[in-house]
Write a protein that holds these residues in place. Structure first.
Motif, PDB file in Angstrom:
ATOM      1  N   GLN A   1     -48.236 -89.930  32.961  1.00 19.89           N
ATOM      2  CA  GLN A   1     -47.231 -89.040  33.647  1.00 19.89           C
ATOM      3  C   GLN A   1     -45.664 -88.880  33.112  1.00 19.89           C
ATOM      4  O   GLN A   1     -45.402 -88.136  33.037  1.00 19.89           O
ATOM      5  CB  GLN A   1     -47.509 -88.875  35.037  1.00 19.89           C
ATOM      6  CG  GLN A   1     -49.300 -88.303  35.210  1.00 19.89           C
ATOM      7  CD  GLN A   1     -49.341 -87.876  36.833  1.00 19.89           C
ATOM      8  OE1 GLN A   1     -48.401 -87.648  37.511  1.00 19.89           O
ATOM      9  NE2 GLN A   1     -50.671 -87.773  36.620  1.00 19.89           N
ATOM     10  N   ILE A   2     -45.407 -90.141  33.557  1.00 20.08           N
ATOM     11  CA  ILE A   2     -44.092 -90.868  33.824  1.00 20.08           C
ATOM     12  C   ILE A   2     -43.728 -90.773  31.911  1.00 20.08           C
ATOM     13  O   ILE A   2     -42.389 -90.104  31.495  1.00 20.08           O
ATOM     14  CB  ILE A   2     -43.633 -92.045  34.263  1.00 20.08           C
ATOM     15  CG1 ILE A   2     -44.013 -92.272  34.822  1.00 20.08           C
ATOM     16  CG2 ILE A   2     -42.346 -92.826  33.541  1.00 20.08           C
ATOM     17  CD1 ILE A   2     -43.853 -93.491  36.129  1.00 20.08           C
ATOM     18  N   CYS A   3     -44.716 -90.988  31.359  1.00 16.19           N
ATOM     19  CA  CYS A   3     -43.685 -91.135  29.847  1.00 16.19           C
ATOM     20  C   CYS A   3     -44.090 -89.802  28.926  1.00 16.19           C
ATOM     21  O   CYS A   3     -43.290 -89.333  28.333  1.00 16.19           O
ATOM     22  CB  CYS A   3     -44.792 -91.796  28.849  1.00 16.19           C
ATOM     23  SG  CYS A   3     -44.456 -93.864  29.842  1.00 16.19           S
ATOM     24  N   ALA A   4     -45.044 -88.581  29.418  1.00 21.34           N
ATOM     25  CA  ALA A   4     -44.516 -87.987  29.432  1.00 21.34           C
ATOM     26  C   ALA A   4     -43.479 -87.123  29.322  1.00 21.34           C
ATOM     27  O   ALA A   4     -43.013 -86.226  28.969  1.00 21.34           O
ATOM     28  CB  ALA A   4     -46.240 -87.156  29.575  1.00 21.34           C
ATOM     29  N   SER A   5     -43.325 -86.753  30.469  1.00 18.21           N
ATOM     30  CA  SER A   5     -41.914 -86.570  30.912  1.00 18.21           C
ATOM     31  C   SER A   5     -40.452 -87.098  30.045  1.00 18.21           C
ATOM     32  O   SER A   5     -39.314 -86.044  30.264  1.00 18.21           O
ATOM     33  CB  SER A   5     -41.912 -86.640  32.646  1.00 18.21           C
ATOM     34  OG  SER A   5     -41.819 -87.807  32.953  1.00 18.21           O
ATOM     35  N   LEU A   6     -40.696 -87.446  29.770  1.00 18.86           N
ATOM     36  CA  LEU A   6     -40.007 -88.485  29.029  1.00 18.86           C
ATOM     37  C   LEU A   6     -39.732 -88.354  27.723  1.00 18.86           C
ATOM     38  O   LEU A   6     -38.599 -88.946  27.132  1.00 18.86           O
ATOM     39  CB  LEU A   6     -39.643 -90.846  29.324  1.00 18.86           C
ATOM     40  CG  LEU A   6     -39.039 -91.362  30.732  1.00 18.86           C
ATOM     41  CD1 LEU A   6     -39.126 -92.530  31.225  1.00 18.86           C
ATOM     42  CD2 LEU A   6     -38.095 -90.386  30.879  1.00 18.86           C
ATOM     43  N   HIS A   7     -40.858 -88.037  27.398  1.00 17.65           N
ATOM     44  CA  HIS A   7     -40.975 -87.830  25.748  1.00 17.65           C
ATOM     45  C   HIS A   7     -39.786 -87.512  24.749  1.00 17.65           C
ATOM     46  O   HIS A   7     -39.174 -87.864  23.751  1.00 17.65           O
ATOM     47  CB  HIS A   7     -42.051 -86.780  25.361  1.00 17.65           C
ATOM     48  CG  HIS A   7     -42.710 -86.384  24.443  1.00 17.65           C
ATOM     49  ND1 HIS A   7     -42.070 -85.247  23.615  1.00 17.65           N
ATOM     50  CD2 HIS A   7     -42.870 -86.711  23.397  1.00 17.65           C
ATOM     51  CE1 HIS A   7     -42.621 -86.136  21.644  1.00 17.65           C
ATOM     52  NE2 HIS A   7     -42.935 -86.471  22.019  1.00 17.65           N
ATOM     53  N   HIS A   8     -38.986 -86.554  25.479  1.00 16.50           N
ATOM     54  CA  HIS A   8     -37.947 -85.817  23.866  1.00 16.50           C
ATOM     55  C   HIS A   8     -36.688 -86.895  24.720  1.00 16.50           C
ATOM     56  O   HIS A   8     -35.428 -86.410  24.252  1.00 16.50           O
ATOM     57  CB  HIS A   8     -37.523 -84.872  24.580  1.00 16.50           C
ATOM     58  CG  HIS A   8     -38.909 -84.224  24.038  1.00 16.50           C
ATOM     59  ND1 HIS A   8     -39.067 -83.690  22.953  1.00 16.50           N
ATOM     60  CD2 HIS A   8     -39.957 -83.313  25.207  1.00 16.50           C
ATOM     61  CE1 HIS A   8     -40.229 -82.949  23.000  1.00 16.50           C
ATOM     62  NE2 HIS A   8     -40.745 -82.881  23.921  1.00 16.50           N
ATOM     63  N   THR A   9     -36.997 -87.675  25.283  1.00 18.00           N
ATOM     64  CA  THR A   9     -35.597 -89.085  25.835  1.00 18.00           C
ATOM     65  C   THR A   9     -36.277 -89.717  25.562  1.00 18.00           C
ATOM     66  O   THR A   9     -35.687 -90.211  24.235  1.00 18.00           O
ATOM     67  CB  THR A   9     -35.671 -88.688  27.234  1.00 18.00           C
ATOM     68  OG1 THR A   9     -36.049 -89.238  28.105  1.00 18.00           O
ATOM     69  CG2 THR A   9     -34.896 -87.378  28.355  1.00 18.00           C
ATOM     70  N   ILE A  10     -35.785 -90.914  25.774  1.00 20.56           N
ATOM     71  CA  ILE A  10     -35.693 -92.563  25.139  1.00 20.56           C
ATOM     72  C   ILE A  10     -36.991 -92.750  24.372  1.00 20.56           C
ATOM     73  O   ILE A  10     -36.934 -93.678  23.890  1.00 20.56           O
ATOM     74  CB  ILE A  10     -35.729 -93.238  26.619  1.00 20.56           C
ATOM     75  CG1 ILE A  10     -35.506 -95.151  25.933  1.00 20.56           C
ATOM     76  CG2 ILE A  10     -37.180 -93.365  27.431  1.00 20.56           C
ATOM     77  CD1 ILE A  10     -34.811 -95.264  26.967  1.00 20.56           C
ATOM     78  N   LEU A  11     -38.438 -92.296  25.074  1.00 16.49           N
ATOM     79  CA  LEU A  11     -39.383 -92.211  23.664  1.00 16.49           C
ATOM     80  C   LEU A  11     -38.973 -91.821  23.026  1.00 16.49           C
ATOM     81  O   LEU A  11     -39.483 -92.607  21.193  1.00 16.49           O
ATOM     82  CB  LEU A  11     -40.432 -91.840  24.814  1.00 16.49           C
ATOM     83  CG  LEU A  11     -41.088 -92.674  26.166  1.00 16.49           C
ATOM     84  CD1 LEU A  11     -42.583 -91.682  26.896  1.00 16.49           C
ATOM     85  CD2 LEU A  11     -40.228 -93.888  26.303  1.00 16.49           C
TER      86      LEU A  11
END
Length: 154
Positions: free
Chosen positions: A25-35
């Motif tokens: 869930q956290i990674c999905a929300s960070l997908h367009h930023t740091i990831l």
């Protein structure tokens, strides 16, 4: 001075399936930023926190294959993936078994992946992981996206 940035995330809960779900869930929300620029991903378990917990029965506390896939889907730029726990290595490989056959799934999950390093508890587990990974590795090779796989431990 290095232009590399380290991003470290701890999920503080004892059940592995909850850890994977929360991390997904956290990674999905960070997908367009740091990831979106991340090149290396290392997944490990905090063995100290888990050692205080009674060992779960087989099948209990284990993430479903779809949870592993959900976790890995945002990582489109990852070139190196290190799985630093035998249970994580096994869970990842079991998730690959659920991908559509014909290679399409192998190309859409972690499309930039070049190196995969897995920890195995034993030589027997290494051989089992090789069997499960073979179709994934072969599909990538045929699509001119070769993948180097290494094993350590056991």
């Amino acid at each position: 001075m290095s232009d590399r940035t380290l991003f470290h995330l701890d999920i503080e809960c004892k059940a592995l399936d909850w850890q994977v779900s929360a991390l997904a869930q956290i990674c999905a929300s960070l997908h367009h930023t740091i990831l979106s620029t991340m090149e290396r991903l290392i997944i490990s378990l905090d063995n100290l926190a888990r050692s205080a917990t009674p060992v779960p029965e087989p099948g209990q506390d284990e993430p479903e294959p779809e949870q592993w896939l959900e976790l890995l889907r945002p990582f489109n730029t990852i070139e190196d993936l290190w799985l630093k726990d035998p249970g994580v290595s096994s869970g990842f490989c079991q998730a690959l078994r659920t991908l559509p056959s014909g290679g399409e799934g192998a190309l859409h999950l972690l499309p930039a992946l070049r190196e995969l390093v897995l920890m195995a508890a034993s030589g027997e587990q290494s051989r089992a992981l090789v069997q499960v990974l073979d179709p994934f590795v072969e599909a990538r090779r045929l699509a001119d996206r070769p993948l180097t796989v290494s094993y350590y431990g056991g």
